[in-house]
Design a protein around this motif. Structure first.
Motif, mmCIF file in Angstrom:
data_model
loop_
_atom_site.group_PDB
_atom_site.id
_atom_site.type_symbol
_atom_site.label_atom_id
_atom_site.label_comp_id
_atom_site.label_asym_id
_atom_site.label_seq_id
_atom_site.Cartn_x
_atom_site.Cartn_y
_atom_site.Cartn_z
ATOM 1 N N ARG A 42 0.841 -1.184 0.000
ATOM 2 C CA ARG A 42 0.000 0.000 0.000
ATOM 3 C C ARG A 42 0.886 1.249 0.000
ATOM 4 O O ARG A 42 1.810 1.375 0.805
ATOM 5 N N ARG A 43 0.612 2.153 -0.934
ATOM 6 C CA ARG A 43 1.360 3.407 -1.044
ATOM 7 C C ARG A 43 0.377 4.569 -1.149
ATOM 8 O O ARG A 43 -0.787 4.387 -1.502
ATOM 9 N N ILE A 44 0.886 5.767 -0.878
ATOM 10 C CA ILE A 44 0.060 6.969 -0.985
ATOM 11 C C ILE A 44 0.105 7.452 -2.427
ATOM 12 O O ILE A 44 1.173 7.627 -3.008
ATOM 13 N N GLY A 45 -1.067 7.693 -3.003
ATOM 14 C CA GLY A 45 -1.136 8.111 -4.389
ATOM 15 C C GLY A 45 -1.753 9.481 -4.564
ATOM 16 O O GLY A 45 -1.630 10.366 -3.698
ATOM 17 N N HIS A 46 -2.415 9.666 -5.690
ATOM 18 C CA HIS A 46 -3.012 10.943 -6.070
ATOM 19 C C HIS A 46 -4.027 11.406 -5.025
ATOM 20 O O HIS A 46 -4.883 10.642 -4.589
ATOM 21 N N ARG A 47 -3.891 12.671 -4.598
ATOM 22 C CA ARG A 47 -4.769 13.291 -3.609
ATOM 23 C C ARG A 47 -4.749 12.571 -2.271
ATOM 24 O O ARG A 47 -5.729 12.614 -1.513
ATOM 25 N N ASN B 124 0.381 -0.141 -12.839
ATOM 26 C CA ASN B 124 -0.178 0.964 -12.066
ATOM 27 C C ASN B 124 -0.338 2.226 -12.912
ATOM 28 O O ASN B 124 -1.289 2.983 -12.730
ATOM 29 N N VAL B 125 0.599 2.437 -13.841
ATOM 30 C CA VAL B 125 0.515 3.606 -14.713
ATOM 31 C C VAL B 125 -0.732 3.529 -15.589
ATOM 32 O O VAL B 125 -1.504 4.490 -15.715
ATOM 33 N N LEU B 126 -0.960 2.370 -16.204
ATOM 34 C CA LEU B 126 -2.120 2.214 -17.078
ATOM 35 C C LEU B 126 -3.430 2.262 -16.292
ATOM 36 O O LEU B 126 -4.458 2.697 -16.824
ATOM 37 N N LYS B 127 -3.403 1.852 -15.033
ATOM 38 C CA LYS B 127 -4.609 1.903 -14.202
ATOM 39 C C LYS B 127 -4.901 3.312 -13.706
ATOM 40 O O LYS B 127 -5.971 3.560 -13.138
ATOM 41 N N GLY B 128 -3.962 4.235 -13.895
ATOM 42 C CA GLY B 128 -4.164 5.605 -13.446
ATOM 43 C C GLY B 128 -3.756 5.854 -12.017
ATOM 44 O O GLY B 128 -4.059 6.912 -11.451
ATOM 45 N N GLU B 129 -3.053 4.894 -11.408
ATOM 46 C CA GLU B 129 -2.621 5.038 -10.020
ATOM 47 C C GLU B 129 -1.241 5.662 -9.912
ATOM 48 O O GLU B 129 -0.882 6.209 -8.869
ATOM 49 N N MET B 130 -0.447 5.547 -10.985
ATOM 50 C CA MET B 130 0.901 6.091 -10.992
ATOM 51 C C MET B 130 1.148 6.804 -12.325
ATOM 52 O O MET B 130 0.323 6.746 -13.245
ATOM 53 N N SER B 131 2.297 7.458 -12.402
ATOM 54 C CA SER B 131 2.730 8.141 -13.610
ATOM 55 C C SER B 131 4.117 7.626 -13.975
ATOM 56 O O SER B 131 4.818 7.032 -13.140
ATOM 57 N N LEU B 132 4.516 7.806 -15.229
ATOM 58 C CA LEU B 132 5.878 7.425 -15.606
ATOM 59 C C LEU B 132 6.898 8.258 -14.842
ATOM 60 O O LEU B 132 7.953 7.771 -14.436
ATOM 61 N N VAL B 133 6.601 9.540 -14.654
ATOM 62 C CA VAL B 133 7.493 10.448 -13.932
ATOM 63 C C VAL B 133 6.687 11.147 -12.851
ATOM 64 O O VAL B 133 5.579 11.620 -13.101
ATOM 65 N N GLY B 134 7.241 11.195 -11.656
ATOM 66 C CA GLY B 134 6.529 11.852 -10.568
ATOM 67 C C GLY B 134 7.257 11.669 -9.252
ATOM 68 O O GLY B 134 8.401 11.186 -9.217
ATOM 69 N N PRO B 135 6.625 12.028 -8.145
ATOM 70 C CA PRO B 135 7.244 11.826 -6.835
ATOM 71 C C PRO B 135 7.361 10.344 -6.512
ATOM 72 O O PRO B 135 6.730 9.499 -7.137
ATOM 73 N N ARG B 136 8.131 10.044 -5.525
ATOM 74 C CA ARG B 136 8.255 8.670 -5.056
ATOM 75 C C ARG B 136 6.928 8.225 -4.447
ATOM 76 O O ARG B 136 6.254 9.013 -3.775
ATOM 77 N N PRO B 137 6.514 6.962 -4.658
ATOM 78 C CA PRO B 137 5.299 6.467 -3.989
ATOM 79 C C PRO B 137 5.581 6.216 -2.499
ATOM 80 O O PRO B 137 6.226 5.237 -2.137
ATOM 81 N N TYR B 138 5.093 7.091 -1.664
ATOM 82 C CA TYR B 138 5.419 7.043 -0.239
ATOM 83 C C TYR B 138 4.553 6.029 0.499
ATOM 84 O O TYR B 138 3.415 5.753 0.115
ATOM 85 N N LEU B 139 5.126 5.505 1.579
ATOM 86 C CA LEU B 139 4.399 4.600 2.465
ATOM 87 C C LEU B 139 3.425 5.399 3.332
ATOM 88 O O LEU B 139 3.705 6.563 3.659
ATOM 89 N N ARG C 285 0.340 12.186 -9.307
ATOM 90 C CA ARG C 285 0.452 10.740 -9.128
ATOM 91 C C ARG C 285 1.917 10.394 -8.908
ATOM 92 O O ARG C 285 2.807 10.983 -9.527
ATOM 93 N N PRO C 286 2.219 9.435 -8.041
ATOM 94 C CA PRO C 286 3.611 9.026 -7.858
ATOM 95 C C PRO C 286 4.173 8.429 -9.138
ATOM 96 O O PRO C 286 3.426 7.906 -9.978
ATOM 97 N N GLY C 287 5.491 8.506 -9.304
ATOM 98 C CA GLY C 287 6.097 8.093 -10.560
ATOM 99 C C GLY C 287 7.013 6.896 -10.444
ATOM 100 O O GLY C 287 7.561 6.593 -9.372
ATOM 101 N N MET C 288 7.184 6.199 -11.571
ATOM 102 C CA MET C 288 8.160 5.120 -11.641
ATOM 103 C C MET C 288 9.565 5.676 -11.533
ATOM 104 O O MET C 288 10.477 5.022 -11.023
ATOM 105 N N THR C 289 9.774 6.878 -12.047
ATOM 106 C CA THR C 289 11.035 7.586 -11.894
ATOM 107 C C THR C 289 10.696 9.034 -11.610
ATOM 108 O O THR C 289 9.525 9.431 -11.616
ATOM 109 N N GLY C 290 11.714 9.836 -11.358
ATOM 110 C CA GLY C 290 11.453 11.232 -11.047
ATOM 111 C C GLY C 290 12.737 11.989 -10.823
ATOM 112 O O GLY C 290 13.844 11.464 -10.978
ATOM 113 N N LEU C 291 12.585 13.242 -10.428
ATOM 114 C CA LEU C 291 13.749 14.085 -10.181
ATOM 115 C C LEU C 291 14.605 13.514 -9.067
ATOM 116 O O LEU C 291 15.828 13.602 -9.090
#
Length: 515
Positions: free
Chosen positions: A356-361, A428-443, A461-467
């Motif tokens: 379980r990770r924190i996602g969009h909103r 997760n990206v295709l399901k709309g839960e994550m993005s290709l680029v974004g913040p880390r998916p936090y616990l 949305r959290p990303g698979m990679t990011g800054l």
């Protein structure tokens, strides 16, 4: 990615320079030598030659594709070109060079990825103008649109590649490197010097500092293992420029009172052709920021944006995720099957790790990864932390175990080195839960640690990679990572996402920051 300057690559700083007080270096007497302007003209000439060579090569490649390859693929396509087509090349190139100049790509020095963005914009505008001229001038019978299209696509790659190779070669020669004086030997000045040393693509060399604090004069200023001299106070700028031959100044004194800072900058403008002022605005959104002024009040104002707060920008980002994510998943499907088999054969347990990770909103979701740990990993971790105080301290600081993590399996170590465990997140990206680029998916337990920046970070949305990943990944502390991700969200652009995806490839291959 632009090359990183190591300690051995850093040009030797200016040695002990004697500034004689008896000489007349007043602002009226100080004149920028002709050699400075000749050097600037030489830089423009070198870049112009590189660009013309790249444009010519892209044009030649486009001709070859049109004459040799396309006729073999489509038999109905003629093998010839309109008469006199090659004679139009000169104004194709002239329009392209004009737009490159308009984007200040001959007079300013950018980082590699920012320059790539400016080049792409300039060449796209040039292509649109050329097509407009061809259409309005009724030149369709004389110009091959296929050649123009392939030449344009080729130039998007060849012009940046030509500049990268050319600047890497030119950096070996002193005439290309611009000497820089930094006014302010504090923390901000050191950060600026470190950035200039790290980004050799810009071609700057720090020759020293100026600072009014006498305590900093004798030891000098250490930056990345190199000590740079402090050549005097702020009022010695004219003498330091004459002694070092540096006429590019950077004012990095954000703690200076406003009246003194304005007076200093006004005085420097009478002495140096290039003065850059670093304001105390670290962390503020800068991409798309608009500078304005209140004329009568003589006040500078900035209009800043939170880019991912815009519904339109979120729609563009989501569309890009769907298109690019589907393409990547279809290409990597065979690899996913092989990786899943390796996990299954290495240790008992499920192939996928669901967490379980924190996602969009701020909503939680199930994040997919290949399992890289033993199924009793929490028991192993607590036992290891209890027996190793140093590991417990490291865990408290980074929420990671860098040197040795007993929970990780043999296949898991290999996966983590090359980030292969994160490939299932494409689902997760295709399901709309994550993005290709974004913040880390936090616990969920890390929510309180994020603090006041949580509202900004959870917009995206959290990303698979990011800054955070291309800037050192696990080498950053938790607080540093949070600030990086907040900066990314405020300054988001589609070009930023594209550059981060490309930079991720280099980070993964070099395994920088991977544990």
């Amino acid at each position: 990615m632009p090359p990183v300057v190591t300690k051995t690559d850093v040009p030797a700083p200016v040695g002990r320079i004697e500034i004689k007080p008896g000489r007349d270096h007043s602002p009226a007497a100080l004149a920028v030598p002709l050699s400075y302007y000749l050097q600037r003209a030489g830089e423009v000439l070198c870049l112009g030659i590189l660009d013309l060579a790249a444009l010519g090569l892209s044009f030649a490649a486009a001709l070859m594709i049109r004459l040799e390859i396309l006729p073999r693929l489509w038999s109905g396509l003629g093998s010839g070109l309109p008469a006199g087509f090659s004679s139009h090349y000169w104004w194709f190139a002239a329009v392209s060079i004009a737009f490159l100049a308009y984007e200040r790509l001959y007079t300013r020095r950018f980082s590699f990825w920012r320059e790539c963005g400016a080049i792409s914009k300039a060449l796209t505008l040039a292509m649109l103008l050329i097509l407009s001229i061809v259409s309005l001038g009724k030149l369709s019978g004389e110009v091959s649109r296929a050649v123009l299209t392939f030449a344009f696509l080729g130039s998007l790659v060849l012009v940046p590649a030509s500049r990268y190779a050319g600047k890497s070669w030119l950096y070996r020669y002193p005439f290309w490197r611009r000497q820089v004086l930094i006014l302010g030997a504090g923390k901000t000045g050191c950060l600026i010097a470190e950035a200039l040393l790290r980004d050799r693509y810009r071609g700057y060399t720090v020759c020293g500092f100026l600072d009014d604090d006498p305590a900093k004069h004798r030891p000098g200023v250490p930056v990345n293992g190199t000590t740079f001299p402090v050549l005097g106070g702020f009022r010695d700028s004219d003498r330091a420029m004459a002694a070092t031959g540096s006429y590019d100044l950077i004012v990095a004194a954000p703690g200076m009172p406003p009246n003194q800072l304005v007076g200093l900058v006004n005085r420097l403008h009478r002495q140096a052709p290039s003065v850059l002022v670093v304001p105390d605005l670290f962390g503020m959104p800068v991409v798309g920021a608009e500078a304005d002024h209140l004329f009568q009040e003589r006040t500078l104002v900035f209009r800043v944006r939170n880019n991912l707060a815009s519904p339109l920008n979120r729609f563009v980002k989501r569309t890009f995720d769907l298109v690019a994510g589907a393409a990547i998943l279809s290409l990597t499907a065979p690899l996913l099957a092989v990786l899943a088999l390796a996990v299954k054969l290495d240790s008992p347990g499920p192939v996928l790790f669901r967490h379980r990770r924190i996602g969009h909103r701020g909503k939680t979701f199930t994040c997919f990864k290949f399992r890289t740990m033993y199924t009793n990993n929490e028991e192993i971790l607590q036992k290891h932390l209890a027996q190793n105080p140093a590991a417990a301290e490291e865990w408290q600081l980074y929420y990671k175990l860098k040197n040795y993590d007993p929970r990780v399996t043999r296949v898991g170590r290999f996966f983590r080195k090359f980030s292969l465990d994160e490939v299932p997140q494409l689902i997760n990206v295709l399901k709309g839960e994550m993005s290709l680029v974004g913040p880390r998916p936090y616990l969920p337990r890390e929510r309180s640690e994020i603090g006041y920046l949580a509202d900004s970070i959870f917009i995206a949305r959290p990303g698979m990679t990011g800054l955070w990943q291309v800037s050192g990944r696990n080498e950053h502390t938790f607080d540093e990572r949070v600030r990086l991700e907040a900066w990314y969200i405020h300054n988001w652009s589609l070009w930023l996402d594209l550059t981060l995806l490309l930079r991720t490839i280099g980070v993964v291959l070099t395994r920088r920051g991977a544990y």
